[in-house]
Scaffold this active site. Structure first.
Site, PDB file in Angstrom:
ATOM      1  CG  HIS A  29      -1.842   1.173   1.298  1.00 55.57           C
ATOM      2  ND1 HIS A  29      -3.190   1.018   1.549  1.00 55.57           N
ATOM      3  CD2 HIS A  29      -1.647   2.507   1.147  1.00 55.57           C
ATOM      4  CE1 HIS A  29      -3.778   2.201   1.538  1.00 55.57           C
ATOM      5  NE2 HIS A  29      -2.853   3.138   1.304  1.00 55.57           N
ATOM      6  CG  HIS A  31      -0.930   7.145  -1.146  1.00 58.49           C
ATOM      7  ND1 HIS A  31      -2.198   7.260  -1.675  1.00 58.49           N
ATOM      8  CD2 HIS A  31      -1.079   6.506   0.042  1.00 58.49           C
ATOM      9  CE1 HIS A  31      -3.075   6.709  -0.844  1.00 58.49           C
ATOM     10  NE2 HIS A  31      -2.414   6.242   0.210  1.00 58.49           N
ATOM     11  CG  LEU A  32       4.706   5.288  -5.786  1.00 56.61           C
ATOM     12  CD1 LEU A  32       5.333   4.473  -6.915  1.00 56.61           C
ATOM     13  CD2 LEU A  32       5.744   5.552  -4.697  1.00 56.61           C
ATOM     14  NE  ARG A  33       0.592  11.986  -2.453  1.00 59.87           N
ATOM     15  CZ  ARG A  33      -0.424  11.557  -1.714  1.00 59.87           C
ATOM     16  NH1 ARG A  33      -1.380  10.820  -2.233  1.00 59.87           N
ATOM     17  NH2 ARG A  33      -0.495  11.864  -0.433  1.00 59.87           N
ATOM     18  CG  ASN A  57      -5.181   8.525  -3.320  1.00 60.30           C
ATOM     19  OD1 ASN A  57      -4.133   8.010  -3.704  1.00 60.30           O
ATOM     20  ND2 ASN A  57      -5.270   9.174  -2.169  1.00 60.30           N
ATOM     21  CE  LYS A 115      -7.966   2.025  -0.272  1.00 65.14           C
ATOM     22  NZ  LYS A 115      -6.844   2.852   0.092  1.00 65.14           N
ATOM     23  CG  HIS A 190      -4.585   2.425   5.921  1.00 67.68           C
ATOM     24  ND1 HIS A 190      -5.906   2.461   6.262  1.00 67.68           N
ATOM     25  CD2 HIS A 190      -4.489   3.056   4.719  1.00 67.68           C
ATOM     26  CE1 HIS A 190      -6.577   3.085   5.321  1.00 67.68           C
ATOM     27  NE2 HIS A 190      -5.747   3.449   4.375  1.00 67.68           N
ATOM     28  CG  LEU A 235      -7.504  10.868   7.681  1.00 68.84           C
ATOM     29  CD1 LEU A 235      -8.327  11.573   6.627  1.00 68.84           C
ATOM     30  CD2 LEU A 235      -8.296  10.715   8.978  1.00 68.84           C
ATOM     31  CG  HIS A 267       0.101  15.354   1.732  1.00 65.79           C
ATOM     32  ND1 HIS A 267      -0.891  15.653   0.820  1.00 65.79           N
ATOM     33  CD2 HIS A 267      -0.295  14.216   2.346  1.00 65.79           C
ATOM     34  CE1 HIS A 267      -1.840  14.719   0.882  1.00 65.79           C
ATOM     35  NE2 HIS A 267      -1.497  13.829   1.800  1.00 65.79           N
ATOM     36  CB  ALA A 279      -4.831  13.042   6.242  1.00 65.93           C
TER      37      ALA A 279
HETATM   38  C1  NCD Z   1      -3.550   9.240   2.008  1.00 66.38           C
HETATM   39  C2  NCD Z   1      -3.144  10.252   0.936  1.00 66.38           C
HETATM   40  O1  NCD Z   1      -2.606  11.313   1.281  1.00 66.38           O
HETATM   41  O2  NCD Z   1      -3.341   9.977  -0.264  1.00 66.38           O
HETATM   42  N1  NCD Z   1      -3.511   9.877   3.295  1.00 66.38           N
HETATM   43  C3  NCD Z   1      -3.396   9.266   4.482  1.00 66.38           C
HETATM   44  O3  NCD Z   1      -3.486   9.948   5.510  1.00 66.38           O
HETATM   45  N2  NCD Z   1      -3.177   7.991   4.580  1.00 66.38           N
HETATM   46  C4  NCD Z   1      -4.875   8.685   1.683  1.00 66.38           C
HETATM   47  C5  NCD Z   1      -5.228   7.451   2.479  1.00 66.38           C
HETATM   48  O4  NCD Z   1      -4.626   6.395   2.311  1.00 66.38           O
HETATM   49  O5  NCD Z   1      -6.128   7.538   3.320  1.00 66.38           O
HETATM   50 ZN    ZN Z   2      -3.270   5.136   1.704  1.00 69.47          ZN
END
Ligand code: NCD
Ligand code: ZN
Length: 362
Positions: A29, A31-33, A57, A115, A190, A235, A267, A279
């Site tokens: 899991h 997030h690579l943006r 996302n 997802k 998570h 989150l 972020h 988050a």
């Molecule tokens: C994630 C994000 O920034 O894309 N943020 C997070 O707090 N985990 C989104 C997610 O997985 O809930």
């Molecule tokens: Zn996530």
């Protein structure tokens, strides 16, 4: 530290001191943006992990096979050629997604999983599912194909306390879903609560969970230690210490239904240190060092390889990696800030001393 390691050869005494050697882990899991930030962060995941489940996302989200395929190519293009890394792409479920699109994507190997974000539960989830019943035809198709459903398990109603949203989700959504679709392969992503641990332990073998390094290392007191700590806000939000303890116990137990998923979610520093901070915790630069720290503290290093490198691929039905990685028992101070191709991002454990240092993949 336990060096009488019978289940694997995880801990090795070398001329250079104590090392951890593991079959190369995967991140189930992350997030690579996209764009410049992708250029800056992809390497951190690819150096520690052979494969990763890539969260969809983006804005707009990845809902089509064609978009997943071009995103996958952008990820690979962001990495040095000599690095061997496989992005495993996911589809973002919306109220309108067609079962045929998922079927085509799964059968052609473009989508590894899909997802489920409840609408507005977290970053870029405005297009998420408003009522899970509306996508039952899609979920039935996934059950038939054995395609895993990855769930952000929080209810979104404003009147439910933010610290209770995961526990309420289990009762209101997860249990009814699995009663209706008992064979559906589900990864509860998570997890942050004792209730989620107990739910997974008592569910069928088609249900598993990922656990992040930060939910193992911090609890809600840390988020407010001496002031508000925006870089520890994610989150689902970190919970009380009793929940942290339940997660540490589950992750280090050797139970095959718990495995590694960093939820590394970068972020920009300015979006975190903000009157309405985003988050997400950016942990990929030190992910394995953090997991190793927790497993050592729990006297469970022999179980690290199962959690990091075996339970995930077995659940997904994928082969185990053949290469290995090494961590040295050598202190490092984590950077205050990382320049992600022009965007400053504060990593998890910034300025902190860690006992382990990632050496590389062999
Ligand atoms: C994630 C994000 O920034 O894309 N943020 C997070 O707090 N985990 C989104 C997610 O997985 O809930
Ligand atoms: Zn996530």
């Amino acid at each position: 530290m336990s060096s009488d390691n019978t289940s694997s050869d995880t801990i090795v005494q070398t001329d250079d001191g104590v090392q951890i050697r593991l079959r190369t882990p995967d991140d189930w899991h992350v997030h690579l943006r996209d764009g410049a930030v992708l250029q800056g962060v992809a390497f951190h995941t690819a150096q520690q992990f052979a494969r990763a489940i890539i969260m969809p996302n983006l804005d707009p989200p990845i809902t089509k096979c064609a978009d997943a395929d071009t995103y996958r190519q952008r990820i690979l293009a962001a990495l040095p050629e000599e690095i061997s890394f496989t992005p495993l792409m996911t589809a973002y479920l919306t109220d309108a997604i067609a079962a045929a699109e998922l079927q085509a994507g799964y059968e052609s190997g473009i989508f590894t999983a899909a997802k489920l974000y409840p609408a507005n539960a977290t970053t870029n989830s405005a297009h998420g599912v408003t009522d899970i019943k509306a996508i039952y035809p899609v979920l039935e198709q996934m059950q038939k194909m054995g395609m895993p459903l990855l769930v952000h398990g929080e209810v979104t109603s404003a009147h439910i306390d933010i610290f209770d949203r995961e526990a309420v989700f289990i009762e209101d959504v997860m249990q009814p879903l699995l009663a209706d679709l008992p064979e559906l392969k589900v990864v509860f992503e998570h997890i942050t609560t004792r209730q989620a641990v107990e739910f997974v332990e008592s569910a069928g073998t088609n249900v598993a969970a990922t656990i992040t390094p930060h939910h193992l290392m911090i609890n809600r007191n840390d988020m407010f230690a001496g002031g508000i700590r925006p870089h520890l806000y994610c989150l689902p939000v970190v919970k009380r210490e009793t929940h942290q303890r339940a997660l540490r116990q589950a992750a280090t137990s050797g139970n095959p239904r718990f495995f590694l998923g960093t939820d590394s979610a970068p972020h920009a520093q300015s979006d975190k240190e903000n009157a309405c901070g985003c988050a997400g915790i950016y942990n990929s630069p030190v992910a394995l060092e953090c997991y190793a720290t927790v497993f050592e503290e729990e006297d469970a290093l022999p179980n690290l390889q199962a959690f990091a490198s075996e339970n995930g691929p077995k659940f997904y039905g994928l082969p185990l990696n053949n290469s290995t990685i090494t961590l040295a028992r050598r202190q490092q101070t984590v950077a205050s800030v990382i320049d992600a191709a022009g965007t400053p991002i504060v990593p998890f454990q910034a300025d902190q001393l860690l006992k382990w240092t990632f050496l590389g993949r062999q």
